[in-house]
Write a protein that holds these residues in place. Structure first.
Motif, mmCIF file in Angstrom:
data_model
loop_
_atom_site.group_PDB
_atom_site.id
_atom_site.type_symbol
_atom_site.label_atom_id
_atom_site.label_comp_id
_atom_site.label_asym_id
_atom_site.label_seq_id
_atom_site.Cartn_x
_atom_site.Cartn_y
_atom_site.Cartn_z
ATOM 1 N N LEU A 1 10.736 -0.902 -2.549
ATOM 2 C CA LEU A 1 11.592 -1.959 -2.005
ATOM 3 C C LEU A 1 10.728 -3.172 -1.687
ATOM 4 O O LEU A 1 9.729 -3.055 -0.981
ATOM 5 C CB LEU A 1 12.272 -1.467 -0.722
ATOM 6 C CG LEU A 1 13.248 -0.305 -0.895
ATOM 7 C CD1 LEU A 1 13.720 0.203 0.458
ATOM 8 C CD2 LEU A 1 14.423 -0.740 -1.749
ATOM 9 N N PRO A 2 11.085 -4.341 -2.219
ATOM 10 C CA PRO A 2 10.253 -5.528 -1.975
ATOM 11 C C PRO A 2 10.140 -5.818 -0.483
ATOM 12 O O PRO A 2 9.113 -6.313 -0.001
ATOM 13 C CB PRO A 2 11.006 -6.651 -2.689
ATOM 14 C CG PRO A 2 12.195 -6.058 -3.314
ATOM 15 C CD PRO A 2 12.241 -4.609 -3.066
ATOM 16 N N GLY A 3 11.176 -5.475 0.281
ATOM 17 C CA GLY A 3 11.160 -5.720 1.721
ATOM 18 C C GLY A 3 10.021 -4.999 2.414
ATOM 19 O O GLY A 3 9.420 -5.520 3.356
ATOM 20 N N GLU A 4 9.675 -3.792 1.916
ATOM 21 C CA GLU A 4 8.603 -3.033 2.564
ATOM 22 C C GLU A 4 7.258 -3.709 2.353
ATOM 23 O O GLU A 4 6.404 -3.710 3.234
ATOM 24 C CB GLU A 4 8.560 -1.617 1.996
ATOM 25 C CG GLU A 4 9.805 -0.833 2.335
ATOM 26 C CD GLU A 4 9.602 0.661 2.202
ATOM 27 O OE1 GLU A 4 8.463 1.084 1.947
ATOM 28 O OE2 GLU A 4 10.592 1.386 2.335
ATOM 29 N N ILE A 5 7.087 -4.280 1.144
ATOM 30 C CA ILE A 5 5.817 -4.956 0.866
ATOM 31 C C ILE A 5 5.727 -6.234 1.703
ATOM 32 O O ILE A 5 4.680 -6.531 2.294
ATOM 33 C CB ILE A 5 5.703 -5.266 -0.646
ATOM 34 C CG1 ILE A 5 5.638 -3.936 -1.407
ATOM 35 C CG2 ILE A 5 4.478 -6.113 -0.951
ATOM 36 C CD1 ILE A 5 5.714 -4.071 -2.891
ATOM 37 N N SER B 1 3.630 -9.098 6.406
ATOM 38 C CA SER B 1 3.905 -9.884 7.614
ATOM 39 C C SER B 1 3.210 -9.316 8.841
ATOM 40 O O SER B 1 2.984 -10.035 9.809
ATOM 41 C CB SER B 1 5.416 -9.983 7.845
ATOM 42 O OG SER B 1 5.884 -8.748 8.298
ATOM 43 N N VAL B 2 2.883 -8.014 8.828
ATOM 44 C CA VAL B 2 2.106 -7.505 9.959
ATOM 45 C C VAL B 2 0.609 -7.637 9.704
ATOM 46 O O VAL B 2 -0.206 -7.087 10.436
ATOM 47 C CB VAL B 2 2.455 -6.051 10.329
ATOM 48 C CG1 VAL B 2 3.876 -5.943 10.812
ATOM 49 C CG2 VAL B 2 2.183 -5.101 9.172
ATOM 50 N N GLY B 3 0.250 -8.358 8.636
ATOM 51 C CA GLY B 3 -1.146 -8.705 8.417
ATOM 52 C C GLY B 3 -1.965 -7.672 7.668
ATOM 53 O O GLY B 3 -3.193 -7.648 7.766
ATOM 54 N N MET B 4 -1.314 -6.802 6.886
ATOM 55 C CA MET B 4 -2.088 -5.837 6.102
ATOM 56 C C MET B 4 -2.807 -6.555 4.962
ATOM 57 O O MET B 4 -2.221 -7.421 4.306
ATOM 58 C CB MET B 4 -1.163 -4.780 5.498
ATOM 59 C CG MET B 4 -0.690 -3.751 6.484
ATOM 60 S SD MET B 4 0.160 -2.433 5.604
ATOM 61 C CE MET B 4 0.778 -1.492 6.986
ATOM 62 N N SER B 5 -4.043 -6.144 4.702
ATOM 63 C CA SER B 5 -4.755 -6.701 3.559
ATOM 64 C C SER B 5 -4.193 -6.044 2.301
ATOM 65 O O SER B 5 -3.453 -5.061 2.371
ATOM 66 C CB SER B 5 -6.236 -6.395 3.672
ATOM 67 O OG SER B 5 -6.440 -5.015 3.509
ATOM 68 N N ARG B 6 -4.562 -6.588 1.142
ATOM 69 C CA ARG B 6 -4.019 -6.038 -0.095
ATOM 70 C C ARG B 6 -4.389 -4.574 -0.273
ATOM 71 O O ARG B 6 -3.588 -3.766 -0.729
ATOM 72 C CB ARG B 6 -4.564 -6.845 -1.280
ATOM 73 C CG ARG B 6 -3.801 -8.126 -1.479
ATOM 74 C CD ARG B 6 -4.378 -8.929 -2.596
ATOM 75 N NE ARG B 6 -4.171 -8.290 -3.898
ATOM 76 C CZ ARG B 6 -4.341 -8.910 -5.038
ATOM 77 N NH1 ARG B 6 -4.743 -10.161 -5.061
ATOM 78 N NH2 ARG B 6 -4.143 -8.304 -6.177
ATOM 79 N N PHE B 7 -5.609 -4.234 0.121
ATOM 80 C CA PHE B 7 -6.051 -2.853 -0.049
ATOM 81 C C PHE B 7 -5.281 -1.916 0.877
ATOM 82 O O PHE B 7 -4.814 -0.851 0.479
ATOM 83 C CB PHE B 7 -7.558 -2.747 0.218
ATOM 84 C CG PHE B 7 -8.055 -1.337 0.098
ATOM 85 C CD1 PHE B 7 -8.156 -0.720 -1.150
ATOM 86 C CD2 PHE B 7 -8.400 -0.613 1.235
ATOM 87 C CE1 PHE B 7 -8.595 0.581 -1.255
ATOM 88 C CE2 PHE B 7 -8.833 0.692 1.119
ATOM 89 C CZ PHE B 7 -8.937 1.291 -0.127
ATOM 90 N N LEU B 8 -5.135 -2.364 2.146
ATOM 91 C CA LEU B 8 -4.424 -1.538 3.125
ATOM 92 C C LEU B 8 -2.963 -1.367 2.707
ATOM 93 O O LEU B 8 -2.381 -0.285 2.822
ATOM 94 C CB LEU B 8 -4.516 -2.184 4.507
ATOM 95 C CG LEU B 8 -4.166 -1.278 5.680
ATOM 96 C CD1 LEU B 8 -5.154 -0.122 5.777
ATOM 97 C CD2 LEU B 8 -4.150 -2.062 6.977
#
Lengths: 240, 241
Positions: free
Chosen positions: A131-135, A140-147
């Motif tokens: 779901l695009p919303g989850e990404i 939005s909570v600041g996860m890096s791409r790897f995380l």
């Protein structure tokens, strides 16, 4: 009947021991090829989904070509082509004559290259189900791409891809029989050897088929277990 | 890269195409007949036959095609006297018929699963309606069930045809000189695997490309109800000249 089991005994006259080790070889070469295919498939899916036009076209061409060409031709290409390459490199270092590459390496590479094309399609489909919303929420909570990949994308892609991946593993397992043409002593080649020396091809090819069935059956159960395990956090529709 | 050599190889490989296509077509036709029977047996759950068909599909899908080919070609030779007395030996000693048999049996197992999915997707209400009109047995299958099931199964069935073309390459291991058989011979003669691979690959890709187009066309032709209505531009003419 007693004679039939005599063929399979583990003693000095029986073929039991060689068949079991050949079955091990089948699993080993199929597994190495399959894992190589996972790497190739992952890269291809990534190129298709995230890359620029050149990457997308390249990935698309790869999957179309490899899925349209018989696997046996790919095995021949890797076995003879690989040996040719190694011979030429060896000649550059002053060696003379023919240098063959191990049939195991050629076989695993052939399986990997083919199953990578199929795995790419499975990964791509699984990625689509995110779901695009989850990404967006993850970003939005600041996860890096790897995380984001480790916590949000990978667990769900693996879960959605597992049934398809299970099918591709079964394909890789059956495809490994083609490597017998290079002389690698896996299950089918060992059965050919035994059939030739005892003149009992029917029994030995039947046994080879039965061992393939057992391996397929075990792996099917393993994948069912994995599917259950990865779906632990998922609420099924209607299972309230 | 030696393009002259690739061209030369390509011309030699063209000679294998008729055999490749013949093997694929004959085996696919036999497989289709078997697959329809198996799929009907399994969806109607006819006792005993259902269990036998289930086991047949499990075994043929769970073992490599190459093992099945060897089992039929080399394995059945052990029963030569029996087969001779049955008059089957003249077929089973011929690698061509052994290949057809192995390819057809193998593909029938996969195709029956695809058709079964198609049959299961036929809505019950359609069958009930047909029964209410007094249709039963063959007529029900011919008019209602099979037309719906075939449309649903067609894309998967098309994939099976492509797999069949690829599978014919394995018959080169029992001496048939189809495209892959000729390619293997050329590789061992010339020792130029990359060039031969390219030429043979182009042939298989071309065959499979044409087949996917044909199947897509068939799919389009069979599903007029899914096509978007064609918007015909209204011709505006003045009412009065």
């Amino acid at each position: 009947m007693a004679e039939f089991f005599g063929l399979l005994s583990f003693g000095p006259d029986g073929w039991g021991r060689s068949l079991v080790s050949a079955a091990g070889m089948t699993v080993a070469v199929a597994l190495c090829g399959f894992l190589l295919g996972t790497v190739i498939g992952g890269l291809l899916a990534w190129a298709r989904l995230a890359g620029n036009l050149a990457f997308r076209v390249g990935s698309d061409t790869y999957t179309t070509v490899l899925r349209g060409i018989p696997d046996l031709l790919v095995v021949y290409l890797f076995y003879f082509g690989g040996s040719l390459l190694v011979t030429n490199v060896a000649a550059a270092f002053g060696s003379e004559g023919f240098v063959g590459i191990p049939a195991f390496v050629a076989g695993a590479a052939a399986i990997g290259v083919v199953s990578g094309a199929y795995q790419a399609e499975v990964f791509r489909g699984a990625f689509r189900s995110l779901l695009p919303g989850e990404i967006e929420a993850g970003r939005s909570v600041g996860m890096s791409r790897f995380l984001l990949f480790r916590r949000i994308i990978a667990p769900q892609v693996v879960q959605h891809a597992l049934p398809g991946i299970g099918n591709i593993w079964q394909m890789a397992l059956k495809e490994s029989a083609l490597i017998s043409v290079t002389g690698l002593v896996e299950l089918l080649r060992q059965s050919q050897i035994a059939a030739g020396s005892t003149r009992r091809p029917f029994e030995f090819f039947l046994i080879a088929g039965a061992i393939f069935l057992v391996i397929a059956w075990i792996s099917q159960h393993l994948f069912q277990y994995l599917e259950k395990r990865t779906a632990r956090g998922v609420r099924l529709e209607g299972a309230a | 890269m030696d393009f002259a050599f690739i061209g030369q190889t390509f011309l030699q490989l063209l000679g294998g195409i008729p055999l490749t296509l013949k093997l694929a077509a004959v085996a696919f036709l036999i497989a289709s007949v078997l697959a329809v029977l198996i799929a009907i047996i399994r969806t109607r759950k006819i006792p005993v036959l259902d269990q036998i068909a289930g086991f047949y599909v499990f075994v043929l899908r769970g073992t490599p095609l190459l093992v099945q080919i060897f089992l039929i070609y080399y394995g059945l030779g052990q029963f030569r006297p029996t087969l001779q007395s049955l008059g089957l030996w003249q077929f089973l000693r011929d690698p061509y018929w052994c290949s057809i048999l192995a390819l057809a049996l193998n593909s029938s197992a996969y195709a029956s699963e695809i058709l079964r999915g198609g049959l299961r997707s036929v809505p019950v209400r359609e069958i009930e309606t047909a029964r209410a009109y007094g249709m039963s047995g063959l007529r029900l299958y011919r008019r209602i069930i099979l037309p719906i099931a075939i449309r649903r199964a067609l894309p998967g069935y098309g994939n099976e045809l492509i797999l069949m073309v690829k599978a014919t390459s394995l018959t080169s291991t029992i001496t048939l000189m189809e495209v892959t058989g000729i390619a293997a011979k050329l590789i061992s003669e010339s020792y130029r695997p990359v060039e031969v691979f390219i030429a043979a690959g182009v042939i298989y890709l071309a065959i499979n490309f044409i087949l996917t187009r044909v199947i897509a066309l068939l799919d389009w032709w069979l599903t007029p109800h899914l096509r978007r209505p064609r918007i015909v531009a209204a011709k505006l003419e003045p009412a009065h000249a």
